[in-house]
Write an enzyme that holds these catalytic residues in place. Structure first.
Site, short mmCIF file in Angstrom:
data_model
loop_
_atom_site.label_atom_id
_atom_site.label_comp_id
_atom_site.label_asym_id
_atom_site.label_seq_id
_atom_site.Cartn_x
_atom_site.Cartn_y
_atom_site.Cartn_z
N ASN A 209 0.86 -1.19 0.00
CA ASN A 209 0.00 0.00 0.00
C ASN A 209 0.89 1.24 0.00
O ASN A 209 2.10 1.13 0.20
CB ASN A 209 -0.95 -0.05 1.21
N ASP A 284 -3.84 -6.68 5.55
CA ASP A 284 -4.83 -7.55 6.22
C ASP A 284 -4.86 -8.94 5.61
O ASP A 284 -5.32 -9.88 6.24
CB ASP A 284 -6.22 -6.92 6.12
N ASP A 312 -3.61 -10.05 13.20
CA ASP A 312 -3.78 -8.66 13.60
C ASP A 312 -2.92 -8.38 14.84
O ASP A 312 -3.19 -8.89 15.93
CB ASP A 312 -5.26 -8.37 13.88
N ILE A 313 -1.87 -7.60 14.65
CA ILE A 313 -0.89 -7.37 15.71
C ILE A 313 -1.53 -6.60 16.87
O ILE A 313 -1.39 -6.97 18.04
CB ILE A 313 0.32 -6.57 15.16
N LYS A 349 -10.39 -3.54 19.45
CA LYS A 349 -8.99 -3.94 19.67
C LYS A 349 -8.51 -3.59 21.08
O LYS A 349 -7.33 -3.74 21.39
CB LYS A 349 -8.09 -3.30 18.61
N1 CTP Z 1 -3.18 -3.50 12.42
C1 CTP Z 1 -2.35 -4.46 12.94
N2 CTP Z 1 -2.23 -5.68 12.36
C2 CTP Z 1 -2.93 -5.98 11.22
C3 CTP Z 1 -3.80 -4.99 10.67
C4 CTP Z 1 -3.89 -3.76 11.30
O1 CTP Z 1 -1.72 -4.20 13.97
N3 CTP Z 1 -2.77 -7.17 10.66
C5 CTP Z 1 -3.28 -2.20 13.10
C6 CTP Z 1 -2.75 -1.04 12.29
O2 CTP Z 1 -1.37 -0.83 12.54
C7 CTP Z 1 -3.59 0.13 12.79
C8 CTP Z 1 -4.90 -0.52 13.20
O3 CTP Z 1 -4.63 -1.92 13.33
O4 CTP Z 1 -3.03 0.72 13.95
C9 CTP Z 1 -6.01 -0.33 12.25
O5 CTP Z 1 -5.67 -0.84 10.99
P1 CTP Z 1 -6.77 -0.95 9.85
O6 CTP Z 1 -6.19 -1.72 8.71
O7 CTP Z 1 -7.36 0.39 9.58
O8 CTP Z 1 -7.88 -1.78 10.62
P2 CTP Z 1 -8.44 -3.19 10.48
O9 CTP Z 1 -8.64 -3.73 11.84
O10 CTP Z 1 -7.61 -3.99 9.56
O11 CTP Z 1 -9.90 -2.91 9.91
P3 CTP Z 1 -10.46 -2.77 8.43
O12 CTP Z 1 -9.50 -3.41 7.50
O13 CTP Z 1 -11.75 -3.46 8.52
O14 CTP Z 1 -10.60 -1.29 8.22
#
Ligand code: CTP
Length: 415
Positions: A209, A284, A312-313, A349
């Site tokens: 991205n 994701d 998801d970290i 989260k």
């Molecule tokens: N994040 C993470 N690990 C992942 C995906 C996201 O730690 N595998 C963290 C990002 O660093 C950020 C937060 O989660 O601080 C939100 O990321 P975002 O991609 O906007 O949220 P998602 O939970 O993935 O939700 P969505 O894709 O449905 O918007």
């Protein structure tokens, strides 16, 4: 980093004085107003006129110069400064400063000022190692309001290789900004993630991205300025290392997961970060299978990728038991319904705060130097920041987090 700050740059007579005009330019670009003072021997290495041209101010050369004193007296100058940087600081100037001699304009101003003083010793390695120089450095390091920037290693003008080089302007500027910043995170440990991740399709292709990492790097820099010990876990970005920060480079979401968890779950509790800010734009999904060899286009008109979810970290950190869970700050990059999605992530989260930004339209944050965000916190608070440079947004993020997390307040530096 130095917006609106008034800085005296003292230059003493070492060969690194020739870097003075470039250093003044960098200070001005960082937002400072600069007045330069040269010692008598510095004039042998750098032209006062060049320094006057780049600083847009008259250069101080002599304590007893009636014309200069009429413009700004030495006591007025000492009061005017928010900070004083002496770069290079020679062995001779260190000695004069250590013993409080006031025998020229620079040493008199240094004695009269109550502003923080940052010293950048630069000289031949043997001179630097001399016991008298080391004793003076130790004396000055212990003096309140004085900060010593360690000289770099490398090729010296005397054709020796060793410690003694004057550090680059960005290091000196970070030291000045640090000396001017309230050390509200002194002794705290912070982990920041930044940038995108890359998920491999085959050995030569990946999905990613447009995150530039600029916001996360600014958050790391701001924490270091506040005195925190900062670890920055960075995805693939082309940004220089922030000064005073430990940087760990990773590529994929899985590598980022491992790097973050290894630190948050460190066997020694005193090494674990007390706060984690997840500014990274983590993938994701990733291709469920990575081809061993380059996929050839002769394999078909269409390519179907089967994707699987990454771990998801942030959600993993939020699910840790309370006594293991650091203070958590997430980022939400959204193209619509910013508030609703951000608040949903804050709760889902288990975060303390979320930094929400819109990533479509003219104020898109990706790659830009300016940003506008909304902070939502666990106590129901909501704060709008910007549009402003990312360094200012970063300072605002720490300011709000400190306001809602009294347990994060500075503690004295561990011995
Ligand atoms: N994040 C993470 N690990 C992942 C995906 C996201 O730690 N595998 C963290 C990002 O660093 C950020 C937060 O989660 O601080 C939100 O990321 P975002 O991609 O906007 O949220 P998602 O939970 O993935 O939700 P969505 O894709 O449905 O918007």
């Amino acid at each position: 980093m130095l917006h609106g700050k008034r800085v005296i740059l003292g230059i003493s007579g070492g060969i690194a004085a020739y870097k003075g005009p470039a250093l003044v330019r960098a200070l001005v670009e960082a937002g400072a107003e600069v007045r330069v003072i040269l010692t008598r021997s510095a004039v042998e290495f750098v032209a006062p006129l060049a320094l006057q041209a780049v600083s847009h101010n008259a250069v101080g050369l002599d304590l007893f110069d009636p014309a200069y004193e009429a413009q700004i007296g030495h006591i007025e100058l000492a009061r005017w400064a928010d900070a004083v940087l002496v770069a290079p600081t020679t062995a001779n100037l260190l000695a004069r400063l250590a013993y409080g001699l006031c025998d020229d304009l620079l040493t008199t101003v240094l004695c009269a000022t109550r502003a923080p003083v940052v010293l950048a010793p630069a000289m031949n390695s043997q001179m630097l190692a001399h016991p008298a120089v080391q004793a003076n450095l130790a004396l000055l390091a212990a003096r309140e309001g004085h900060l010593i920037v360690q000289p770099d290693q490398g090729a010296l003008a005397c054709q020796e290789i060793g410690p003694g080089r004057m550090p680059d302007p960005e290091v000196l500027i970070a030291a000045l900004a640090g000396a001017l910043s309230p050390r509200r995170l002194e002794g705290r440990r912070a982990l920041i993630t930044a940038g995108p991740t890359r998920e491999a399709i085959d050995p030569v292709r990946f999905l990613s991205n447009p995150s530039s990492g600029k916001m996360g790097f600014a958050v790391a820099r701001a924490a270091a300025l506040l005195g925190a010990r900062v670890t920055l876990v960075a995805g693939p970005v082309s940004l220089p290392d922030p000064v005073g920060v430990e940087r760990i480079d990773v590529v994929s979401a899985e590598e980022m997961f491992e790097a973050v968890m290894a630190r948050v779950q460190h066997p020694d509790p005193d090494q674990r970060p007390e706060v984690v800010v997840k500014a990274a734009a983590v993938a994701d999904w990733r291709p469920a299978q990575v081809a061993d060899h380059k996929v050839k286009k002769t394999e078909g008109e269409q390519l179907t990728l089967v994707m699987e979810r990454t771990r998801d970290i942030l959600a993993g950190l939020g699910a840790l038991p309370d006594d293991r869970r650091p203070i958590l700050v997430g980022f939400a990059a959204e193209t619509r319904d910013l508030d609703r999605y951000a608040l949903d992530k804050l709760n889902r989260k288990n975060l303390d705060m979320i930094v929400a930004n819109q990533v479509s339209g003219p104020t898109s944050a990706f790659g830009a130097d300016l940003n506008a965000v909304t902070l939502f916190d666990r106590q129901g608070g909501r704060v709008d920041l910007g549009p402003a440079p990312k360094d200012e947004i970063a300072a605002g993020i720490w300011g709000h987090l400190l306001a809602i997390s009294p347990q994060l307040g500075a503690r004295s530096r561990p011995e």
